[in-house]
Design an enzyme around this catalytic site. Sequence first.
Site, mmCIF file in Angstrom:
data_model
loop_
_atom_site.group_PDB
_atom_site.id
_atom_site.type_symbol
_atom_site.label_atom_id
_atom_site.label_comp_id
_atom_site.label_asym_id
_atom_site.label_seq_id
_atom_site.Cartn_x
_atom_site.Cartn_y
_atom_site.Cartn_z
ATOM 1 N N ASP A 60 78.444 20.751 -12.739
ATOM 2 C CA ASP A 60 77.987 21.910 -11.974
ATOM 3 C C ASP A 60 78.819 22.142 -10.724
ATOM 4 O O ASP A 60 79.265 23.260 -10.458
ATOM 5 C CB ASP A 60 76.517 21.735 -11.566
ATOM 6 C CG ASP A 60 75.577 21.772 -12.749
ATOM 7 O OD1 ASP A 60 75.998 22.250 -13.821
ATOM 8 O OD2 ASP A 60 74.432 21.331 -12.606
ATOM 9 N N ASP A 83 74.475 17.856 -9.360
ATOM 10 C CA ASP A 83 73.867 18.407 -10.569
ATOM 11 C C ASP A 83 72.594 19.144 -10.175
ATOM 12 O O ASP A 83 71.660 18.545 -9.640
ATOM 13 C CB ASP A 83 73.556 17.263 -11.546
ATOM 14 C CG ASP A 83 73.368 17.760 -12.966
ATOM 15 O OD1 ASP A 83 73.970 18.791 -13.315
ATOM 16 O OD2 ASP A 83 72.628 17.113 -13.728
ATOM 17 N N LYS A 119 69.191 20.997 -11.028
ATOM 18 C CA LYS A 119 68.189 20.989 -12.075
ATOM 19 C C LYS A 119 66.993 21.845 -11.667
ATOM 20 O O LYS A 119 66.687 21.973 -10.478
ATOM 21 C CB LYS A 119 67.695 19.564 -12.362
ATOM 22 C CG LYS A 119 68.773 18.618 -12.860
ATOM 23 C CD LYS A 119 69.266 19.020 -14.253
ATOM 24 C CE LYS A 119 70.290 18.031 -14.772
ATOM 25 N NZ LYS A 119 70.850 18.453 -16.075
#
Length: 342
Positions: free
Chosen positions: A239, A252, A254
């Site tokens: 990402d 990352d 989420k």
Amino acid sequence: LKMKMFQTICRQLRSSKGFSLEPTARVDFSTSSYFCGRKKKVNPYEEVDQGKYSDLVQSVLSSKGLAQTPESLFEEDNLLYGPVSKCKPPKQDEAAKVPGNWCPLYNPERSMKPNATSSTIPLRIPLQRNTIPSVTKVLQQTMTSEQIFYLERWKQRMIQELGEDGFAEYSSNIFLQGKRFHKALESILSPQGDLKERDENLESGYIESVQHILKDVSGVRALESAVQHETLKYVGLLDCVAEYQGKLCVIDWKTSEKPKPHIRNTFDNPLQVVAYVGAINNDANYSFQVQCGLIVVAYKDGSPAHPHFMGTELCSQYWAKWLLRLEEYTKKEKNQDIQKTD
């Protein structure tokens, strides 16, 4: 007291008219409230096979009056129940295993300093579709039986509640929300992002959720960029790579409908992050070295996201676990290839 009662009864019997007490007569008395002339019950101990347990009886009688010791207790248990059946030692914990495909997480030939590169434009390397497995595929194919059980149980509950079509629509919406969230973050973190699009993204609950995290993010090096570990042969699409509170991290992003305040609540996400860390440090397309990882869990209602920071020590621990999962995947693939050729 019982003796006095006995004597009193005898005197009354002697004084009774027309009654004589023969010396040979046998009179039984009971200490209970009434006399019972029923047949005497057989003592259950008399029915025990004395010969079979003679060794045990002799052992107990011979040690009478002596203090019991652990050794004597074990001997008695052995006579009563037989020899002890020793159980097998527990299986070795996965974390204690040493991966056979060991490879260092960090690259000693690269600098650990965050300002190791002067480029201000984040890298965006496209992911090439090839035969090399992706990080996501490796993790999916090597889930534990416990993970599979809980995932399947959750799926069945959702289908029961929403129906087959409803669950398919729900899954599609979750995927689209995650995709829009990542696209919005990409626009916000990119120096070439559209200012108008940034303002529109601020209305999103997920973006509102990560506002306090974004304040500590700077020096973006990569966005939605592919990585490949040239030694271990796996790929992935990360990402973001940026500085978080002064430390260069693979970040990352989420989304979640439930709070995940602890890193253990993120399941295999730490393995995914550390796999990207190891790959980027061994990918010739990147000149810098990443030290840490960061998992950010955002919420649709705008409540503050939970950041889970992974320092060098924690990354090293998860790196060993990731290598074991990668090793397990490789073995499964080889076994499948052998079965196909047979």
